[in-house]
Design a protein around this motif. Sequence first.
Motif, PDB file in Angstrom:
ATOM      1  N   LYS A  69      12.946 -32.268 -83.298  1.00 20.52           N
ATOM      2  CA  LYS A  69      13.252 -33.682 -83.514  1.00 20.52           C
ATOM      3  C   LYS A  69      12.465 -34.303 -84.665  1.00 20.52           C
ATOM      4  O   LYS A  69      12.345 -35.520 -84.750  1.00 20.52           O
ATOM      5  CB  LYS A  69      12.981 -34.466 -82.229  1.00 20.52           C
ATOM      6  N   ARG A  70      11.945 -33.474 -85.554  1.00 19.97           N
ATOM      7  CA  ARG A  70      11.104 -34.031 -86.612  1.00 19.97           C
ATOM      8  C   ARG A  70      11.883 -35.011 -87.494  1.00 19.97           C
ATOM      9  O   ARG A  70      11.405 -36.105 -87.799  1.00 19.97           O
ATOM     10  CB  ARG A  70      10.493 -32.930 -87.468  1.00 19.97           C
ATOM     11  N   VAL A  71      13.066 -34.623 -87.934  1.00 24.90           N
ATOM     12  CA  VAL A  71      13.854 -35.504 -88.795  1.00 24.90           C
ATOM     13  C   VAL A  71      14.176 -36.811 -88.077  1.00 24.90           C
ATOM     14  O   VAL A  71      14.021 -37.900 -88.631  1.00 24.90           O
ATOM     15  CB  VAL A  71      15.146 -34.803 -89.252  1.00 24.90           C
ATOM     16  N   GLU A  72      14.588 -36.698 -86.834  1.00 29.88           N
ATOM     17  CA  GLU A  72      14.932 -37.888 -86.051  1.00 29.88           C
ATOM     18  C   GLU A  72      13.746 -38.830 -85.909  1.00 29.88           C
ATOM     19  O   GLU A  72      13.864 -40.052 -86.087  1.00 29.88           O
ATOM     20  CB  GLU A  72      15.420 -37.443 -84.674  1.00 29.88           C
ATOM     21  N   ILE A  73      12.568 -38.276 -85.599  1.00 29.91           N
ATOM     22  CA  ILE A  73      11.365 -39.093 -85.404  1.00 29.91           C
ATOM     23  C   ILE A  73      10.955 -39.774 -86.708  1.00 29.91           C
ATOM     24  O   ILE A  73      10.635 -40.969 -86.733  1.00 29.91           O
ATOM     25  CB  ILE A  73      10.220 -38.218 -84.857  1.00 29.91           C
ATOM     26  N   CYS A  74      10.978 -39.017 -87.816  1.00 36.54           N
ATOM     27  CA  CYS A  74      10.549 -39.578 -89.099  1.00 36.54           C
ATOM     28  C   CYS A  74      11.539 -40.610 -89.623  1.00 36.54           C
ATOM     29  O   CYS A  74      11.136 -41.619 -90.227  1.00 36.54           O
ATOM     30  CB  CYS A  74      10.342 -38.456 -90.110  1.00 36.54           C
ATOM     31  N   LEU A  75      12.812 -40.388 -89.411  1.00 35.98           N
ATOM     32  CA  LEU A  75      13.811 -41.377 -89.825  1.00 35.98           C
ATOM     33  C   LEU A  75      13.645 -42.683 -89.047  1.00 35.98           C
ATOM     34  O   LEU A  75      13.765 -43.777 -89.608  1.00 35.98           O
ATOM     35  CB  LEU A  75      15.219 -40.826 -89.630  1.00 35.98           C
ATOM     36  N   ARG A 111       4.226 -21.286 -90.824  1.00 37.64           N
ATOM     37  CA  ARG A 111       3.938 -22.162 -91.956  1.00 37.64           C
ATOM     38  C   ARG A 111       5.173 -22.391 -92.824  1.00 37.64           C
ATOM     39  O   ARG A 111       5.356 -23.468 -93.383  1.00 37.64           O
ATOM     40  CB  ARG A 111       2.791 -21.586 -92.800  1.00 37.64           C
ATOM     41  N   LYS A 112       6.024 -21.390 -92.952  1.00 43.30           N
ATOM     42  CA  LYS A 112       7.252 -21.580 -93.727  1.00 43.30           C
ATOM     43  C   LYS A 112       8.218 -22.472 -92.963  1.00 43.30           C
ATOM     44  O   LYS A 112       8.911 -23.323 -93.556  1.00 43.30           O
ATOM     45  CB  LYS A 112       7.900 -20.226 -94.041  1.00 43.30           C
ATOM     46  N   ARG A 113       8.263 -22.339 -91.648  1.00 44.86           N
ATOM     47  CA  ARG A 113       9.108 -23.222 -90.846  1.00 44.86           C
ATOM     48  C   ARG A 113       8.626 -24.668 -90.970  1.00 44.86           C
ATOM     49  O   ARG A 113       9.419 -25.599 -91.088  1.00 44.86           O
ATOM     50  CB  ARG A 113       9.112 -22.801 -89.376  1.00 44.86           C
ATOM     51  N   ASN A 114       7.315 -24.834 -90.936  1.00 49.16           N
ATOM     52  CA  ASN A 114       6.753 -26.178 -91.072  1.00 49.16           C
ATOM     53  C   ASN A 114       7.102 -26.770 -92.429  1.00 49.16           C
ATOM     54  O   ASN A 114       7.484 -27.944 -92.538  1.00 49.16           O
ATOM     55  CB  ASN A 114       5.243 -26.132 -90.885  1.00 49.16           C
ATOM     56  N   PHE A 115       6.988 -25.977 -93.469  1.00 49.86           N
ATOM     57  CA  PHE A 115       7.320 -26.414 -94.827  1.00 49.86           C
ATOM     58  C   PHE A 115       8.801 -26.789 -94.926  1.00 49.86           C
ATOM     59  O   PHE A 115       9.148 -27.847 -95.461  1.00 49.86           O
ATOM     60  CB  PHE A 115       6.981 -25.297 -95.812  1.00 49.86           C
ATOM     61  N   ASN A 116       9.676 -25.930 -94.411  1.00 41.59           N
ATOM     62  CA  ASN A 116      11.112 -26.192 -94.472  1.00 41.59           C
ATOM     63  C   ASN A 116      11.495 -27.435 -93.663  1.00 41.59           C
ATOM     64  O   ASN A 116      12.331 -28.236 -94.087  1.00 41.59           O
ATOM     65  CB  ASN A 116      11.895 -24.983 -93.984  1.00 41.59           C
ATOM     66  N   ASN A 117      10.865 -27.596 -92.505  1.00 35.84           N
ATOM     67  CA  ASN A 117      11.149 -28.774 -91.680  1.00 35.84           C
ATOM     68  C   ASN A 117      10.703 -30.052 -92.378  1.00 35.84           C
ATOM     69  O   ASN A 117      11.359 -31.093 -92.278  1.00 35.84           O
ATOM     70  CB  ASN A 117      10.464 -28.650 -90.323  1.00 35.84           C
ATOM     71  N   GLY A 118       9.586 -29.981 -93.087  1.00 37.69           N
ATOM     72  CA  GLY A 118       9.145 -31.128 -93.859  1.00 37.69           C
ATOM     73  C   GLY A 118      10.146 -31.482 -94.947  1.00 37.69           C
ATOM     74  O   GLY A 118      10.483 -32.657 -95.151  1.00 37.69           O
ATOM     75  N   ASN A 119      10.639 -30.484 -95.644  1.00 37.93           N
ATOM     76  CA  ASN A 119      11.632 -30.734 -96.687  1.00 37.93           C
ATOM     77  C   ASN A 119      12.910 -31.350 -96.130  1.00 37.93           C
ATOM     78  O   ASN A 119      13.544 -32.181 -96.792  1.00 37.93           O
ATOM     79  CB  ASN A 119      11.953 -29.441 -97.441  1.00 37.93           C
ATOM     80  N   CYS A 120      13.301 -30.938 -94.940  1.00 43.65           N
ATOM     81  CA  CYS A 120      14.478 -31.551 -94.302  1.00 43.65           C
ATOM     82  C   CYS A 120      14.277 -33.053 -94.124  1.00 43.65           C
ATOM     83  O   CYS A 120      15.191 -33.851 -94.341  1.00 43.65           O
ATOM     84  CB  CYS A 120      14.750 -30.890 -92.955  1.00 43.65           C
ATOM     85  N   VAL A 121      13.063 -33.439 -93.729  1.00 44.71           N
ATOM     86  CA  VAL A 121      12.742 -34.861 -93.592  1.00 44.71           C
ATOM     87  C   VAL A 121      12.843 -35.559 -94.942  1.00 44.71           C
ATOM     88  O   VAL A 121      13.482 -36.612 -95.089  1.00 44.71           O
ATOM     89  CB  VAL A 121      11.327 -35.056 -93.003  1.00 44.71           C
ATOM     90  N   PHE A 122      12.220 -34.973 -95.966  1.00 44.75           N
ATOM     91  CA  PHE A 122      12.166 -35.627 -97.274  1.00 44.75           C
ATOM     92  C   PHE A 122      13.562 -35.821 -97.863  1.00 44.75           C
ATOM     93  O   PHE A 122      13.849 -36.859 -98.466  1.00 44.75           O
ATOM     94  CB  PHE A 122      11.279 -34.837 -98.229  1.00 44.75           C
ATOM     95  N   LEU A 123      14.421 -34.837 -97.697  1.00 40.68           N
ATOM     96  CA  LEU A 123      15.772 -34.960 -98.243  1.00 40.68           C
ATOM     97  C   LEU A 123      16.540 -36.095 -97.573  1.00 40.68           C
ATOM     98  O   LEU A 123      17.291 -36.826 -98.226  1.00 40.68           O
ATOM     99  CB  LEU A 123      16.527 -33.637 -98.086  1.00 40.68           C
ATOM    100  N   GLU A 124      16.319 -36.259 -96.270  1.00 37.83           N
ATOM    101  CA  GLU A 124      16.989 -37.368 -95.575  1.00 37.83           C
ATOM    102  C   GLU A 124      16.418 -38.720 -96.009  1.00 37.83           C
ATOM    103  O   GLU A 124      17.155 -39.696 -96.138  1.00 37.83           O
ATOM    104  CB  GLU A 124      16.853 -37.193 -94.061  1.00 37.83           C
ATOM    105  N   LEU A 125      15.116 -38.773 -96.247  1.00 35.75           N
ATOM    106  CA  LEU A 125      14.507 -40.024 -96.701  1.00 35.75           C
ATOM    107  C   LEU A 125      14.963 -40.373 -98.118  1.00 35.75           C
ATOM    108  O   LEU A 125      15.205 -41.548 -98.429  1.00 35.75           O
ATOM    109  CB  LEU A 125      12.981 -39.930 -96.652  1.00 35.75           C
TER     110      LEU A 125
END
Length: 428
Positions: free
Chosen positions: A392-398, A204-218
């Motif tokens: 690839k979460r950041v890549e997919i969301c971007l 769950r912490k990995r999921n949270f951190n990965n989500g934040n990585c997406v948001f910062l790029e957006l």
Amino acid sequence: MATTAELSADALNNLCQRYHEHNTQSTRPRTLEVLSYEHSSNADTVAGFLGRHQFLTLKVRRIDVNGQEHYEQIRFFTKSPPLELASRMEYIEEFGVFKKEVAVYRELMPELQKIFPIIAPKCYYADEQLLVFEHLADQNFRMGAGRDGLLNYEHLHCILKSLAALHASSIVYEASCGRKLNELHPEAVVENSYPKGISENHVRKRNFNNGNCVFLELIKLLPKYQEKLDYILREFPKRMAAIFELVQTSDKYLNVFSHGDLWANNIMFQYGKYGESPLQSRLVDFQLARYAPPMVDLITVLTIPTSSSFRKQYLPELLSDYYHFMAEFLKCKQLNIESFLPREEFYETAEKFRIVGLIESLLFSHLTDLPTVLTENLTSSANGFSDFFDAKRVEICLEAFRTDDIYRERLTDMLQDFIDNFVLDISI
């Protein structure tokens, strides 16, 4: 065909018996015999990636009290862990979602539905590998949101009645038992979405951190924030982390049994034969249930499937709708809402937990609002599942943000509401 390891002949007959007990007026004995059954796959979607969804169809011979023979076909909806994908099963076991839902439906939900039956689908069977429910689609229930995940006022008003019934049933149940619900059914309400004190390596912490990585790029792509970008990128994850404390069982406010996963696809609406207005709703997927202030559920369901402009116009009215429903449900059980959730406390929690609605909206929607073309292969293989959550979460969301108008508009709206009110507003 299903194997006998899933349900034995006795279990199938007991399942059929319970179905008739729940769905017929007569309590007189009858003979029921399951002649055959088929367990067929349902198209797996992103909405069901934490479980395998199937249809269980029984062909039944019934002899009524007058000796008349009848042949029937009964269809159920089933959920089971996705055993075909080891990586997904490992995630689910660490997350604890299927075990949680079994505890909810085997122990707690039957007690709550005795109080108010309009909460969730009836569950006729629950063990560690299988849940069997009434098939809501056969009663004209379906999901109400479109591709954008948004719900209109009529649908939200309808949801609030079911949600108020869920929360009120929790209060009534505790009042009748004289004990707190988390003492009576701890396994059904253990916090598995945002556990306190978890390690950085916890799923769950990995999921949270990965989500934040997406948001910062957006955020870097939003022209509005370029002048204060460094500050926002530094502070944003800190403000998001507030959710780990806010969703816990409160020492100050009333706590109730809460759904914990209220996005549009976890609500089914029943429609009339001719109109598009919903008649009633049911809450499904209690995998993230918790024991928390009712506002955590309420503000989440009023935030994830709505826009900031909609909330600005309708949020006060919808909060009032919910409080009225709660008061009426408690009144019919001879309880006064002011004794449990005074109006002053209710609106105090609306302010305190508004941030939770936005955090959940971001963490859910950056995945659930992805266009189908980007997600259709992600949950069908071990690598796809890993890519979806990690690599690839950041890549997919971007890619979605750049190419899909709906995704870009929805995520931009959420990010701006959060940044303007909980990052740049220093009074928060």
